[in-house]
Design a protein around this motif. Structure first.
Motif, PDB file in Angstrom:
ATOM      1  N   MET A   1       0.853  -1.172   0.000  1.00  0.00           N
ATOM      2  CA  MET A   1       0.000   0.000   0.000  1.00  0.00           C
ATOM      3  C   MET A   1       0.895   1.229   0.000  1.00  0.00           C
ATOM      4  O   MET A   1       1.864   1.310   0.737  1.00  0.00           O
ATOM      5  CB  MET A   1      -0.884  -0.014   1.241  1.00  0.00           C
ATOM      6  CG  MET A   1      -1.619   1.285   1.456  1.00  0.00           C
ATOM      7  SD  MET A   1      -2.691   1.304   2.895  1.00  0.00           S
ATOM      8  CE  MET A   1      -1.535   1.202   4.230  1.00  0.00           C
ATOM      9  N   SER A   2       0.539   2.167  -0.833  1.00  0.00           N
ATOM     10  CA  SER A   2       1.319   3.398  -0.862  1.00  0.00           C
ATOM     11  C   SER A   2       0.820   4.354   0.220  1.00  0.00           C
ATOM     12  O   SER A   2      -0.350   4.335   0.600  1.00  0.00           O
ATOM     13  CB  SER A   2       1.219   4.050  -2.234  1.00  0.00           C
ATOM     14  OG  SER A   2      -0.046   4.658  -2.402  1.00  0.00           O
ATOM     15  N   LYS A   4       0.526   7.440  -0.229  1.00  0.00           N
ATOM     16  CA  LYS A   4      -0.405   8.327  -0.945  1.00  0.00           C
ATOM     17  C   LYS A   4      -1.834   7.821  -0.811  1.00  0.00           C
ATOM     18  O   LYS A   4      -2.739   8.558  -0.420  1.00  0.00           O
ATOM     19  CB  LYS A   4      -0.004   8.388  -2.426  1.00  0.00           C
ATOM     20  CG  LYS A   4      -1.029   9.022  -3.320  1.00  0.00           C
ATOM     21  CD  LYS A   4      -0.656   8.847  -4.783  1.00  0.00           C
ATOM     22  CE  LYS A   4      -1.815   9.233  -5.678  1.00  0.00           C
ATOM     23  NZ  LYS A   4      -1.513   9.067  -7.098  1.00  0.00           N
ATOM     24  N   GLN A   5      -2.059   6.556  -1.109  1.00  0.00           N
ATOM     25  CA  GLN A   5      -3.412   5.993  -1.045  1.00  0.00           C
ATOM     26  C   GLN A   5      -3.936   5.973   0.387  1.00  0.00           C
ATOM     27  O   GLN A   5      -5.112   6.217   0.634  1.00  0.00           O
ATOM     28  CB  GLN A   5      -3.439   4.589  -1.656  1.00  0.00           C
ATOM     29  CG  GLN A   5      -3.126   4.565  -3.129  1.00  0.00           C
ATOM     30  CD  GLN A   5      -4.146   5.352  -3.955  1.00  0.00           C
ATOM     31  OE1 GLN A   5      -5.255   5.638  -3.525  1.00  0.00           O
ATOM     32  NE2 GLN A   5      -3.744   5.735  -5.151  1.00  0.00           N
ATOM     33  N   LEU A   8      -5.056   9.499   1.279  1.00  0.00           N
ATOM     34  CA  LEU A   8      -6.322   9.814   0.598  1.00  0.00           C
ATOM     35  C   LEU A   8      -7.482   9.112   1.298  1.00  0.00           C
ATOM     36  O   LEU A   8      -8.547   9.707   1.505  1.00  0.00           O
ATOM     37  CB  LEU A   8      -6.265   9.413  -0.872  1.00  0.00           C
ATOM     38  CG  LEU A   8      -5.372  10.254  -1.788  1.00  0.00           C
ATOM     39  CD1 LEU A   8      -5.338   9.658  -3.195  1.00  0.00           C
ATOM     40  CD2 LEU A   8      -5.820  11.707  -1.823  1.00  0.00           C
ATOM     41  N   ALA A   9      -7.289   7.854   1.665  1.00  0.00           N
ATOM     42  CA  ALA A   9      -8.348   7.100   2.337  1.00  0.00           C
ATOM     43  C   ALA A   9      -8.704   7.745   3.672  1.00  0.00           C
ATOM     44  O   ALA A   9      -9.884   7.906   4.007  1.00  0.00           O
ATOM     45  CB  ALA A   9      -7.915   5.648   2.539  1.00  0.00           C
ATOM     46  N   SER A  12     -10.643  10.916   3.322  1.00  0.00           N
ATOM     47  CA  SER A  12     -11.999  10.775   2.788  1.00  0.00           C
ATOM     48  C   SER A  12     -13.058  10.898   3.876  1.00  0.00           C
ATOM     49  O   SER A  12     -14.230  11.125   3.585  1.00  0.00           O
ATOM     50  CB  SER A  12     -12.154   9.449   2.037  1.00  0.00           C
ATOM     51  OG  SER A  12     -12.096   8.361   2.929  1.00  0.00           O
ATOM     52  N   GLY A  75     -10.212   9.576  -6.537  1.00  0.00           N
ATOM     53  CA  GLY A  75      -9.065   8.669  -6.424  1.00  0.00           C
ATOM     54  C   GLY A  75      -9.190   7.724  -5.243  1.00  0.00           C
ATOM     55  O   GLY A  75      -8.885   6.536  -5.351  1.00  0.00           O
ATOM     56  N   ALA A  76      -9.659   8.245  -4.113  1.00  0.00           N
ATOM     57  CA  ALA A  76      -9.837   7.398  -2.928  1.00  0.00           C
ATOM     58  C   ALA A  76     -10.922   6.362  -3.176  1.00  0.00           C
ATOM     59  O   ALA A  76     -10.759   5.185  -2.841  1.00  0.00           O
ATOM     60  CB  ALA A  76     -10.182   8.249  -1.710  1.00  0.00           C
ATOM     61  N   TRP A  79      -9.671   3.600  -5.442  1.00  0.00           N
ATOM     62  CA  TRP A  79      -8.700   2.711  -4.796  1.00  0.00           C
ATOM     63  C   TRP A  79      -9.394   1.554  -4.080  1.00  0.00           C
ATOM     64  O   TRP A  79      -8.926   0.436  -4.098  1.00  0.00           O
ATOM     65  CB  TRP A  79      -7.851   3.520  -3.824  1.00  0.00           C
ATOM     66  CG  TRP A  79      -6.787   2.720  -3.148  1.00  0.00           C
ATOM     67  CD1 TRP A  79      -5.752   2.058  -3.746  1.00  0.00           C
ATOM     68  CD2 TRP A  79      -6.631   2.504  -1.748  1.00  0.00           C
ATOM     69  NE1 TRP A  79      -4.961   1.445  -2.801  1.00  0.00           N
ATOM     70  CE2 TRP A  79      -5.488   1.717  -1.560  1.00  0.00           C
ATOM     71  CE3 TRP A  79      -7.351   2.928  -0.631  1.00  0.00           C
ATOM     72  CZ2 TRP A  79      -5.034   1.317  -0.309  1.00  0.00           C
ATOM     73  CZ3 TRP A  79      -6.904   2.545   0.619  1.00  0.00           C
ATOM     74  CH2 TRP A  79      -5.769   1.743   0.773  1.00  0.00           C
ATOM     75  N   TRP A  80     -10.537   1.821  -3.450  1.00  0.00           N
ATOM     76  CA  TRP A  80     -11.248   0.760  -2.713  1.00  0.00           C
ATOM     77  C   TRP A  80     -11.695  -0.356  -3.637  1.00  0.00           C
ATOM     78  O   TRP A  80     -11.834  -1.496  -3.205  1.00  0.00           O
ATOM     79  CB  TRP A  80     -12.453   1.331  -1.975  1.00  0.00           C
ATOM     80  CG  TRP A  80     -12.124   2.297  -0.890  1.00  0.00           C
ATOM     81  CD1 TRP A  80     -12.538   3.604  -0.809  1.00  0.00           C
ATOM     82  CD2 TRP A  80     -11.327   2.075   0.278  1.00  0.00           C
ATOM     83  NE1 TRP A  80     -12.035   4.189   0.328  1.00  0.00           N
ATOM     84  CE2 TRP A  80     -11.294   3.276   1.012  1.00  0.00           C
ATOM     85  CE3 TRP A  80     -10.633   0.974   0.765  1.00  0.00           C
ATOM     86  CZ2 TRP A  80     -10.594   3.407   2.209  1.00  0.00           C
ATOM     87  CZ3 TRP A  80      -9.932   1.103   1.963  1.00  0.00           C
ATOM     88  CH2 TRP A  80      -9.920   2.301   2.669  1.00  0.00           C
ATOM     89  N   THR A  82     -10.181  -1.207  -6.604  1.00  0.00           N
ATOM     90  CA  THR A  82      -9.101  -1.672  -7.473  1.00  0.00           C
ATOM     91  C   THR A  82      -8.254  -2.675  -6.704  1.00  0.00           C
ATOM     92  O   THR A  82      -7.763  -2.357  -5.613  1.00  0.00           O
ATOM     93  CB  THR A  82      -8.207  -0.476  -7.912  1.00  0.00           C
ATOM     94  OG1 THR A  82      -9.031   0.510  -8.527  1.00  0.00           O
ATOM     95  CG2 THR A  82      -7.128  -0.926  -8.857  1.00  0.00           C
TER      96      THR A  82
END
Length: 195
Positions: A1-2, A4-5, A8-9, A12, A75-76, A79-80, A82
Motif C-alpha cells: 500500500m502506498s 499516498k493511497q 487519501l483514504a 476521505s 481517487g480514494a 482505490w477501494w 481496485t
C-alpha cells in the motif's frame, strides 16, 4: 500500500492535519508500519501538487489542514475497488541464507533451518499474544496481526518443507552444487571446438 493511497483514504472521512494523519495511520495498522512525519508532509505536498488535496489554515495558525479535492475523492473511491497489484518479489533473507548455507562446505544446514524456524515461531507466538491481548476492540490491529501471523505460518511451512527435502537428500550441500548452478553449461561439442 502506498502512503499516498493511505492518506487519501484517511482524508476521505474529513479534513486533517499531518500529525492527525500519522496517528490515525499508525492506529489503523497497529503501529506495525511506523510513519515518519516528514514522509507524511512530503506526500501531502505531492498530493496538493497533483490536485488531489487542498490546504487550509486550521484553528491554530501553526496547523495546516488538508482536505480532498473532487479528484482526491474520486481517487480514494477508485482505490477501494481496485485490486492491489502484486509487487515484484522481494528479497527473502532467510531463503538466501539457507541457499548460501547449502553452497558453503562445513555449514550445518539443518541447524541453520532450525534456528530460522525457532525465530519465526517466536515471532508468530508474540504476534498471537499481542493479537489476543488487544481483544476485539481494535479490529484494525487484529486484521493486521492476522495477516502477519498467516505469513509467519507460511514461512514455517516453507522451512519445514526445506528441512524435509534436506533430510531426504533432495538438496545438494556442497560448494560444487552452487558452482555448477552458476556456471554456463558447455556441451561436449563446444568443449572440443574450444581446443
Amino acid at each position: 500500500m502506498s502512503i499516498k493511497q493511505a492518506l487519501l483514504a484517511l482524508l476521505s472521512t474529513g479534513d486533517r492535519y499531518g500529525y492527525e494523519l500519522r496517528a490515525e495511520f499508525e492506529a489503523a495498522t497497529g503501529g506495525v508500519w511506523p510513519l515518519n512525519i516528514g514522509q507524511v508532509y512530503t506526500t501531502l505536498d505531492r498530493l496538493e501538487r497533483d490536485g488531489l488535496v487542498s490546504r487550509t489554515d486550521g484553528d491554530d495558525a501553526r496547523q495546516v489542514h488538508y482536505a480532498l479535492t473532487q479528484s482526491g475523492r474520486d481517487g480514494a473511491a477508485a482505490w477501494w475497488t481496485t485490486p492491489v497489484e502484486a509487487g515484484a518479489p522481494g528479497r527473502d533473507d532467510a531463503a538466501l541464507k539457507i541457499a548460501l548455507a547449502l553452497s558453503v562446505p562445513g555449514v550445518d544446514v539443518a541447524h541453520v533451518i532450525q534456528v530460522e524456524r525457532a525465530a519465526v515461531l517466536a515471532r508468530m507466538q508474540d504476534l498471537t499474544r499481542a493479537r489476543h491481548g488487544s481483544g476485539e476492540r481494535d479490529s484494525a490491529w487484529a486484521l493486521v496481526a492476522d495477516a502477519m501471523i498467516f505469513r509467519a505460518e507460511a514461512e514455517i511451512r516453507w522451512l519445514d518443507h526445506t528441512a524435509g527435502m534436506l533430510a531426504q537428500g533432495d538438496l545438494r550441500t556442497d560448494a560444487s552444487a552452487a558452482q555448477s548452478a552458476m556456471s554456463p553449461s558447455v556441451s561436449p561439442a563446444d568443449s572440443e571446438a574450444g581446443r
